[in-house]
Motif scaffolding. Structure first.
Motif, PDB file in Angstrom:
ATOM      1  N   VAL A 157      -2.350  13.227   0.341  1.00  0.00           N
ATOM      2  CA  VAL A 157      -1.732  12.462  -0.739  1.00  0.00           C
ATOM      3  C   VAL A 157      -2.645  12.423  -1.956  1.00  0.00           C
ATOM      4  N   TRP A 158      -2.004  12.306  -3.121  1.00  0.00           N
ATOM      5  CA  TRP A 158      -2.744  12.140  -4.374  1.00  0.00           C
ATOM      6  C   TRP A 158      -1.921  11.274  -5.305  1.00  0.00           C
ATOM      7  N   ASN A 159      -2.630  10.399  -6.016  1.00  0.00           N
ATOM      8  CA  ASN A 159      -1.998   9.560  -7.033  1.00  0.00           C
ATOM      9  C   ASN A 159      -3.034   9.259  -8.099  1.00  0.00           C
ATOM     10  N   ARG A 160      -2.566   9.093  -9.348  1.00  0.00           N
ATOM     11  CA  ARG A 160      -3.526   8.802 -10.421  1.00  0.00           C
ATOM     12  C   ARG A 160      -4.292   7.520 -10.142  1.00  0.00           C
ATOM     13  N   SER A 161      -3.601   6.513  -9.587  1.00  0.00           N
ATOM     14  CA  SER A 161      -4.291   5.300  -9.141  1.00  0.00           C
ATOM     15  C   SER A 161      -4.589   5.493  -7.659  1.00  0.00           C
ATOM     16  N   ALA A 162      -5.810   5.891  -7.361  1.00  0.00           N
ATOM     17  CA  ALA A 162      -6.161   6.310  -6.001  1.00  0.00           C
ATOM     18  C   ALA A 162      -5.937   5.214  -4.967  1.00  0.00           C
ATOM     19  N   GLY A 163      -6.050   3.947  -5.384  1.00  0.00           N
ATOM     20  CA  GLY A 163      -5.907   2.844  -4.441  1.00  0.00           C
ATOM     21  C   GLY A 163      -4.545   2.764  -3.779  1.00  0.00           C
ATOM     22  N   LYS A 164      -3.527   3.362  -4.399  1.00  0.00           N
ATOM     23  CA  LYS A 164      -2.193   3.327  -3.808  1.00  0.00           C
ATOM     24  C   LYS A 164      -2.102   4.131  -2.516  1.00  0.00           C
ATOM     25  N   ALA A 165      -3.131   4.928  -2.255  1.00  0.00           N
ATOM     26  CA  ALA A 165      -3.128   5.733  -1.028  1.00  0.00           C
ATOM     27  C   ALA A 165      -3.795   5.020   0.134  1.00  0.00           C
ATOM     28  N   ASP A 166      -4.386   3.862  -0.098  1.00  0.00           N
ATOM     29  CA  ASP A 166      -5.211   3.226   0.935  1.00  0.00           C
ATOM     30  C   ASP A 166      -4.473   3.017   2.251  1.00  0.00           C
ATOM     31  N   ASP A 167      -3.265   2.443   2.189  1.00  0.00           N
ATOM     32  CA  ASP A 167      -2.546   2.169   3.435  1.00  0.00           C
ATOM     33  C   ASP A 167      -2.134   3.450   4.136  1.00  0.00           C
ATOM     34  N   LEU A 168      -1.834   4.496   3.361  1.00  0.00           N
ATOM     35  CA  LEU A 168      -1.456   5.779   3.954  1.00  0.00           C
ATOM     36  C   LEU A 168      -2.654   6.453   4.611  1.00  0.00           C
ATOM     37  N   VAL A 169      -3.809   6.353   3.965  1.00  0.00           N
ATOM     38  CA  VAL A 169      -5.041   6.901   4.553  1.00  0.00           C
ATOM     39  C   VAL A 169      -5.364   6.172   5.848  1.00  0.00           C
ATOM     40  N   ALA A 170      -5.144   4.865   5.862  1.00  0.00           N
ATOM     41  CA  ALA A 170      -5.384   4.085   7.075  1.00  0.00           C
ATOM     42  C   ALA A 170      -4.478   4.535   8.217  1.00  0.00           C
ATOM     43  N   ARG A 171      -3.318   5.108   7.859  1.00  0.00           N
ATOM     44  CA  ARG A 171      -2.374   5.590   8.869  1.00  0.00           C
ATOM     45  C   ARG A 171      -2.598   7.045   9.234  1.00  0.00           C
ATOM     46  N   GLY A 172      -3.586   7.692   8.593  1.00  0.00           N
ATOM     47  CA  GLY A 172      -3.912   9.062   8.982  1.00  0.00           C
ATOM     48  C   GLY A 172      -3.809  10.107   7.903  1.00  0.00           C
ATOM     49  N   ALA A 173      -3.347   9.733   6.713  1.00  0.00           N
ATOM     50  CA  ALA A 173      -3.243  10.707   5.623  1.00  0.00           C
ATOM     51  C   ALA A 173      -4.625  11.044   5.086  1.00  0.00           C
TER      52      ALA A 173
END
Length: 290
Positions: free
Chosen positions: A31-47
């Motif tokens: 995943v990628w987003n300009r506001s990197a923090g929006k990926a936090d929950d997805l990264v926690a799930r394995g992204a």
């Protein structure tokens, strides 16, 4: 489901729902987003979180983009254009058919396969039986990734012209928009009465509208047929009803613009010698801009 790696660019509410569906289906997801923090929950799930758009595209053979509009999509993807070569770009950003065709031309020019799409769902219904996603572009590209795309909702291929999915998407949304306008107008009328309330009135409105949708396939058959329309109603009868709806709206203190325009159009048709309402005639008149 297969385990094709997928990249998702754009993590607004819809983008996060798409990424979540892919993770749930077992796809390695970047995943990628300009506001990197929006990926936090997805990264926690394995992204996996990509540091740059280029890194995100290079991480997977399939990249799904869901951003605000095509201008934003172009601004974000253009610096990573070379990374797209040999990969597939699926653009689920809402836009017009012309924008979809232009995006396909740009992607193909950089060596990428391209599909344009329209998400017929809200974030909470992505990956449920209520969701479907329209896709257009070269069918070989769709066939190559259909199994993966099914993770987002029923994948419906609508044609080789990259603009068809956007056209159908906006046409479907237009029907929804007009329906909701009708709902609010009806509620405004009904609640003008001292004993009226929106909840009670809606209990009547929902089954009424649901029943009325049953006539749409018959209307569609008339539109598609070269034969005399099966369904027809006298314009004089319809005009009398529309005039009453306009007057009742005004009496209730509710704007009657739509019904006034509708009445004027019917009066014009009667003056032209048209005496019956049919679905083909209605569609043809809507195609006339002047």
């Amino acid at each position: 489901m297969g385990n094709t790696a997928v990249t998702v660019i754009g993590l607004g509410e819809m983008g996060r729902a798409l990424a979540d569906a892919l993770i749930t289906s077992g796809h390695p997801t970047t995943v990628w987003n300009r506001s990197a923090g929006k990926a936090d929950d997805l990264v926690a799930r394995g992204a996996s979180r990509a540091a740059t758009v280029e890194d995100a595209v290079l991480a997977s053979p399939l990249t799904v983009v869901c951003l605000l509009d095509y201008d934003v999509t172009d601004a974000i993807l253009r610096p990573a254009a070379d990374a797209l070569r040999g990969r597939t770009l699926v653009n689920l950003t809402n836009g017009t058919p012309a924008q979809a065709r232009e995006a396909e031309s740009w992607a193909v020019g950089h060596g990428a396969a391209y599909l344009d799409g329209g998400i017929m769902a809200i974030p909470s219904t992505v990956a449920t039986s209520q969701a479907f996603v329209l896709y257009s572009g070269q069918k070989a590209h769709f066939d190559a990734h259909k199994e993966t795309l099914q993770a987002l909702g029923a994948a419906k291929y609508v044609g080789a012209d990259a603009g068809i999915a956007a056209l159908y998407d906006l046409a479907l949304l237009s029907a929804m928009n007009v329906m909701f306008d009708g709902f609010f107008h009806a509620v405004a009328m009904a609640t003008s009465h001292t004993e009226g309330n929106a909840a009670g009135f809606t209990e009547l409105l929902v089954p009424w509208l649901t029943n009325m949708t049953q006539v749409m396939p018959a209307f569609a058959a008339d539109v598609d047929s070269d034969a005399e329309p099966v369904l027809a109603q006298g314009l004089d009868v319809l005009l009398a009803g529309v005039r009453n709806m306009a007057q009742a709206s005004r009496d209730a203190g509710v704007r009657a613009d739509y019904f006034e325009r509708s009445a004027a159009a019917m009066e014009q048709q009667l003056a032209e010698g048209i005496t019956a309402f049919t679905a083909p005639e209605a569609v043809q008149r809507l195609r006339t801009l002047n």
